[in-house]
Motif scaffolding. Structure first.
Motif, PDB file in Angstrom:
ATOM      1  N   GLN A   1       6.249  -6.259 -16.921  1.00 34.28           N
ATOM      2  CA  GLN A   1       6.896  -5.677 -15.745  1.00 34.28           C
ATOM      3  C   GLN A   1       6.359  -4.418 -15.366  1.00 34.28           C
ATOM      4  OE1 GLN A   1      10.838  -6.487 -16.463  1.00 34.28           O
ATOM      5  NE2 GLN A   1      10.572  -8.482 -15.542  1.00 34.28           N
ATOM      6  N   ALA A   2       6.241  -3.398 -16.410  1.00 31.75           N
ATOM      7  CA  ALA A   2       5.894  -1.965 -16.171  1.00 31.75           C
ATOM      8  C   ALA A   2       4.493  -2.013 -15.506  1.00 31.75           C
ATOM      9  CB  ALA A   2       5.786  -1.238 -17.336  1.00 31.75           C
ATOM     10  N   LYS A   3       3.764  -2.711 -15.710  1.00 32.23           N
ATOM     11  CA  LYS A   3       2.196  -2.641 -15.128  1.00 32.23           C
ATOM     12  C   LYS A   3       2.276  -2.956 -13.643  1.00 32.23           C
ATOM     13  CE  LYS A   3       0.722  -7.556 -15.797  1.00 32.23           C
ATOM     14  NZ  LYS A   3       0.640  -7.828 -14.469  1.00 32.23           N
ATOM     15  N   ASP A   4       3.281  -3.404 -13.074  1.00 30.11           N
ATOM     16  CA  ASP A   4       3.243  -3.651 -11.630  1.00 30.11           C
ATOM     17  C   ASP A   4       4.026  -2.643 -11.008  1.00 30.11           C
ATOM     18  OD1 ASP A   4       1.976  -6.150 -11.858  1.00 30.11           O
ATOM     19  OD2 ASP A   4       3.937  -7.241 -12.392  1.00 30.11           O
ATOM     20  N   LYS A   5       4.404  -1.523 -11.578  1.00 31.85           N
ATOM     21  CA  LYS A   5       5.067  -0.481 -10.807  1.00 31.85           C
ATOM     22  C   LYS A   5       4.376   0.242  -9.930  1.00 31.85           C
ATOM     23  CE  LYS A   5       9.182  -0.172 -13.971  1.00 31.85           C
ATOM     24  NZ  LYS A   5       9.849   0.664 -14.542  1.00 31.85           N
ATOM     25  N   VAL A   6       4.822   0.984  -8.790  1.00 34.42           N
ATOM     26  CA  VAL A   6       4.324   1.897  -7.799  1.00 34.42           C
ATOM     27  C   VAL A   6       4.671   3.122  -7.737  1.00 34.42           C
ATOM     28  CG1 VAL A   6       3.169  -0.200  -6.547  1.00 34.42           C
ATOM     29  CG2 VAL A   6       5.317   0.899  -6.024  1.00 34.42           C
TER      30      VAL A   6
ATOM     31  N   TRP B   1       8.553   9.490  -8.320  1.00 34.68           N
ATOM     32  CA  TRP B   1       9.388   8.174  -8.214  1.00 34.68           C
ATOM     33  C   TRP B   1       8.594   7.119  -8.756  1.00 34.68           C
ATOM     34  CZ3 TRP B   1       8.648   3.584  -5.762  1.00 34.68           C
ATOM     35  CH2 TRP B   1       9.768   2.567  -5.835  1.00 34.68           C
ATOM     36  N   LEU B   2       9.011   6.421  -9.562  1.00 36.91           N
ATOM     37  CA  LEU B   2       8.348   5.108  -9.905  1.00 36.91           C
ATOM     38  C   LEU B   2       9.109   3.929 -10.090  1.00 36.91           C
ATOM     39  CD1 LEU B   2       5.713   4.047 -11.555  1.00 36.91           C
ATOM     40  CD2 LEU B   2       6.987   4.725 -13.673  1.00 36.91           C
ATOM     41  N   GLY B   3       8.670   2.692  -9.458  1.00 40.78           N
ATOM     42  CA  GLY B   3       9.543   1.429  -9.310  1.00 40.78           C
ATOM     43  C   GLY B   3       8.682   0.358  -8.677  1.00 40.78           C
ATOM     44  N   PHE B   4       9.453  -0.706  -8.495  1.00 43.53           N
ATOM     45  CA  PHE B   4       8.586  -1.860  -8.225  1.00 43.53           C
ATOM     46  C   PHE B   4       8.616  -2.049  -6.530  1.00 43.53           C
ATOM     47  CE2 PHE B   4      10.611  -2.954 -12.180  1.00 43.53           C
ATOM     48  CZ  PHE B   4       9.747  -3.672 -12.734  1.00 43.53           C
TER      49      PHE B   4
ATOM     50  N   HIS C   1       9.455  -3.976  -4.609  1.00 44.65           N
ATOM     51  CA  HIS C   1      10.766  -4.396  -3.797  1.00 44.65           C
ATOM     52  C   HIS C   1      11.757  -3.331  -3.489  1.00 44.65           C
ATOM     53  CE1 HIS C   1      12.057  -5.320  -7.780  1.00 44.65           C
ATOM     54  NE2 HIS C   1      13.182  -4.990  -7.404  1.00 44.65           N
ATOM     55  N   GLN C   2      11.585  -2.559  -4.655  1.00 40.53           N
ATOM     56  CA  GLN C   2      12.281  -1.187  -4.557  1.00 40.53           C
ATOM     57  C   GLN C   2      11.881  -0.368  -3.592  1.00 40.53           C
ATOM     58  OE1 GLN C   2      11.805  -0.286  -9.002  1.00 40.53           O
ATOM     59  NE2 GLN C   2      14.131  -0.577  -9.104  1.00 40.53           N
ATOM     60  N   ALA C   3      10.840  -0.004  -3.506  1.00 39.59           N
ATOM     61  CA  ALA C   3      10.041   0.845  -2.534  1.00 39.59           C
ATOM     62  C   ALA C   3      10.423   0.268  -1.006  1.00 39.59           C
ATOM     63  CB  ALA C   3       8.479   0.772  -2.369  1.00 39.59           C
ATOM     64  N   GLU C   4      10.341  -1.011  -0.905  1.00 39.57           N
ATOM     65  CA  GLU C   4      10.583  -1.574   0.285  1.00 39.57           C
ATOM     66  C   GLU C   4      11.852  -1.496   0.848  1.00 39.57           C
ATOM     67  OE1 GLU C   4       9.267  -5.568  -0.209  1.00 39.57           O
ATOM     68  OE2 GLU C   4       7.011  -5.143  -0.272  1.00 39.57           O
ATOM     69  N   GLU C   5      12.869  -1.326  -0.133  1.00 38.94           N
ATOM     70  CA  GLU C   5      14.401  -1.206   0.110  1.00 38.94           C
ATOM     71  C   GLU C   5      14.716   0.337   0.512  1.00 38.94           C
ATOM     72  OE1 GLU C   5      18.125  -1.350   0.887  1.00 38.94           O
ATOM     73  OE2 GLU C   5      16.921  -3.032   0.652  1.00 38.94           O
ATOM     74  N   LEU C   6      13.853   1.360  -0.118  1.00 37.48           N
ATOM     75  CA  LEU C   6      13.949   2.639   0.167  1.00 37.48           C
ATOM     76  C   LEU C   6      13.445   2.665   1.705  1.00 37.48           C
ATOM     77  CD1 LEU C   6      12.612   4.488  -2.845  1.00 37.48           C
ATOM     78  CD2 LEU C   6      15.030   4.573  -2.186  1.00 37.48           C
ATOM     79  N   GLN C   7      12.434   2.004   1.944  1.00 38.20           N
ATOM     80  CA  GLN C   7      11.775   1.902   3.465  1.00 38.20           C
ATOM     81  C   GLN C   7      12.902   1.560   4.642  1.00 38.20           C
ATOM     82  OE1 GLN C   7       8.347  -0.107   3.992  1.00 38.20           O
ATOM     83  NE2 GLN C   7       7.826   0.816   5.931  1.00 38.20           N
TER      84      GLN C   7
ATOM     85  N   HIS D   1      -0.367   1.723  -6.758  1.00 38.42           N
ATOM     86  CA  HIS D   1      -0.182   1.265  -7.985  1.00 38.42           C
ATOM     87  C   HIS D   1      -0.163   2.595  -9.011  1.00 38.42           C
ATOM     88  CE1 HIS D   1      -1.010  -0.891 -11.857  1.00 38.42           C
ATOM     89  NE2 HIS D   1      -0.354  -1.952 -11.221  1.00 38.42           N
ATOM     90  N   ARG D   2       0.453   2.387 -10.071  1.00 39.56           N
ATOM     91  CA  ARG D   2       0.630   3.632 -10.882  1.00 39.56           C
ATOM     92  C   ARG D   2      -0.684   3.732 -11.528  1.00 39.56           C
ATOM     93  NH1 ARG D   2       4.523   1.629 -15.656  1.00 39.56           N
ATOM     94  NH2 ARG D   2       4.293   3.822 -16.143  1.00 39.56           N
ATOM     95  N   ASP D   3      -1.361   3.138 -11.830  1.00 37.66           N
ATOM     96  CA  ASP D   3      -2.707   3.211 -12.601  1.00 37.66           C
ATOM     97  C   ASP D   3      -3.757   4.031 -11.645  1.00 37.66           C
ATOM     98  OD1 ASP D   3      -1.895   1.932 -14.820  1.00 37.66           O
ATOM     99  OD2 ASP D   3      -2.916  -0.124 -14.488  1.00 37.66           O
TER     100      ASP D   3
END
Length: 99
Positions: free
Chosen positions: A17-22, A48-51, A53-59, A75-77
């Motif tokens: 799951q961590a690979k998909d964080k932004v 900030w680091l999250g998924f 869907h979490q970024a969309e909720e902040l928006q 993407h975090r990478d």
């Protein structure tokens, strides 16, 4: 934060799951949203680091409060490359824009 797992299956799932964080990058300044959710930082250390869907909720929350949302999920990478090159904007697919 370092996490330790006693169950290898739980650890494998967390790694997957961590690979998909932004991270959220300001589209004008190139700075990142601070992990507190308030303010900006130039380093990914305190960003900030999250998924997505979490970024969309902040928006959604920012828009409900009548605030602008100048952030793009990156993407975090890819974020370290963007910070080092000080690139202005990325396209929707997280590749550097050519404009």
């Amino acid at each position: 934060m370092i996490e330790t797992f006693s169950d290898k299956k739980v650890q494998a799932l967390a790694n997957k799951q961590a690979k998909d964080k932004v991270r959220l990058r300001h589209s004008t300044t190139g700075e990142l949203l601070h992990m507190s959710g308030e303010g900006l930082t130039k380093s990914s250390t305190y960003a900030w680091l999250g998924f997505r869907h979490q970024a969309e909720e902040l928006q959604r929350r920012a828009k409900r409060q009548g605030k602008g949302w100048p952030f793009q999920p990156i993407h975090r990478d890819l974020i370290e490359d963007c910070l080092q090159a000080n690139q202005p904007d990325l396209d929707a697919d997280n590749t550097p824009s050519l404009s």
